[in-house]
Write an enzyme that holds these catalytic residues in place. Sequence first.
Site, short mmCIF file in Angstrom:
data_model
loop_
_atom_site.label_atom_id
_atom_site.label_comp_id
_atom_site.label_asym_id
_atom_site.label_seq_id
_atom_site.Cartn_x
_atom_site.Cartn_y
_atom_site.Cartn_z
N CYS A 83 -0.93 32.18 14.38
CA CYS A 83 -0.64 32.68 15.71
C CYS A 83 -0.13 31.54 16.60
O CYS A 83 -0.76 31.16 17.59
CB CYS A 83 -1.88 33.32 16.31
SG CYS A 83 -1.55 34.28 17.79
N GLU B 116 0.82 -1.21 0.00
CA GLU B 116 0.00 0.00 0.00
C GLU B 116 0.85 1.27 0.00
O GLU B 116 0.88 2.01 0.99
CB GLU B 116 -0.94 -0.01 1.21
CG GLU B 116 -1.93 -1.15 1.20
CD GLU B 116 -2.67 -1.30 2.53
OE1 GLU B 116 -2.35 -0.57 3.49
OE2 GLU B 116 -3.57 -2.16 2.61
N TYR C 223 4.98 16.37 13.64
CA TYR C 223 5.95 15.28 13.62
C TYR C 223 7.40 15.75 13.75
O TYR C 223 8.31 14.94 13.64
CB TYR C 223 5.84 14.49 12.31
CG TYR C 223 4.52 13.81 12.09
CD1 TYR C 223 3.88 13.11 13.10
CD2 TYR C 223 3.91 13.85 10.84
CE1 TYR C 223 2.67 12.47 12.87
CE2 TYR C 223 2.70 13.21 10.60
CZ TYR C 223 2.09 12.53 11.63
OH TYR C 223 0.89 11.90 11.40
#
Length: 473
Positions: A399, A324, A372
Amino acid sequence: MSATHEAGWAHASGALRGPSWLREPADPNALVTPLWSSTARKVDGVLEIGGVALTDLVAEHGSPAYVLDEVDFRGRAAAFRDAFADYDVYYAGKAFLSTTTARWIAEEGLCLDVCSAGELLVAQRAGFDMARVGYHGNNKTVAELARAVELGVGRIIVDSFDEIERVVALATARPVEEQQASPVRVMVRVTAGVEAHTHEYIATAHEDQKFGFSITSGDAFEGVSRLSAAPGVHLLGLHSHIGSQIFDSSGFEVAARRVLALHARVVNDLGVVMPEMDLGGGFGIAYTTQDDPSTPENLAGEMSEIVAHECRGLGIEAPRLSIEPGRAIVGPSMCTVYTVGTVKDVALDGGASRLYVSVDGGMSDNIRTALYDADYSCTVANRASDAEPRLTRVVGKHCEAGDIVVKDEFLPGDVTAGDLVAVPATGAYCRSMASNYNHALRPPVIAVRDGATRVVVRRETEEDLLATDVGGA
């Protein structure tokens, strides 16, 4: 980061120094070609993709914008198809999915993996053959499963005992003739206890996480046992996915050994031969010069040999395999182009300094840096420069102190307001995870090919933004 700070990782000790792998370039105008799609090039300093100058693209479509290289996307899809010719290759739609890319995937001969009702809807709208669709997800509702069964989805990857009960109930509620003629095709997602060498949040095969049935606890064998005896259900096989942004096949080797051992146990103890097995995806790409991804050909050879070796040792026939890839296809095929709004020269310790370059997007169109701690590269896309390279941080307009697009890169020291900055390898999870944070409008996806542009996903408008706000006058 080895240290933390209450205001976020961008303020931690050492964050004001560039990473050890980043080298000052001799020419900050040059493209680091392994990071870009195959048609990317610079002409007199102007970045062209698919024969389209990004200056022209921004003039027509505005910025920020995701730029999708159709030739590159199709080429990467075809490379996986050809290298894994004996497999079923499922494009992982969660990386990026639209009706256009779904049709490209179908035309290149790949199958499609979806993991939500919305992704299934896109596949349906694109006219994708449902028999070539796999349906993932750890919390599929009865309504979602019923829709998948009704549409004739080619395989449902079950993830819990609750879901097994739902699938079996839906399967047996159909007329007996229909159950026999077209049973619901399922796979069982298992966790092999293997943690890929990747970021904690995207390593998915270790035990303490939400996906799949544990092999070591016995839950996986119990799930297979229930499904193998269920009427109206065809048990295809086992599914394993060990994580994302993986470069080392050793993780696949350990996972395949454990999953194939379970496969053999099912054959020996239950007398059930499952015809298929899915080894998942997670193949890495190059975001910066520190990344060295494998080729589809190398991956295919290594993974096929791993499975063949284990099957020989177990004395079983190898099942038909599937994979996949998602990021590995669309990730390098797309870049994001921004317009610079402001530039700050920030003094660092020891007399050094760094340019802070603010662009007209940020964490609303690429959350991966904040989420991440991901690394990206970038280049000035609208002109050449004779200025010396400067250590630069490209930041967004939101912000948040952690609203950083590219943590560290060397750009020409004269970068200024109005310049275009392009970031490569943003095809995977950037548009898919985009948000309206600070009520930002999500950018368009513009496909380029042979000097022409095509809007794949249009830019959101103010009307779109307010359409669901029912409190207005």
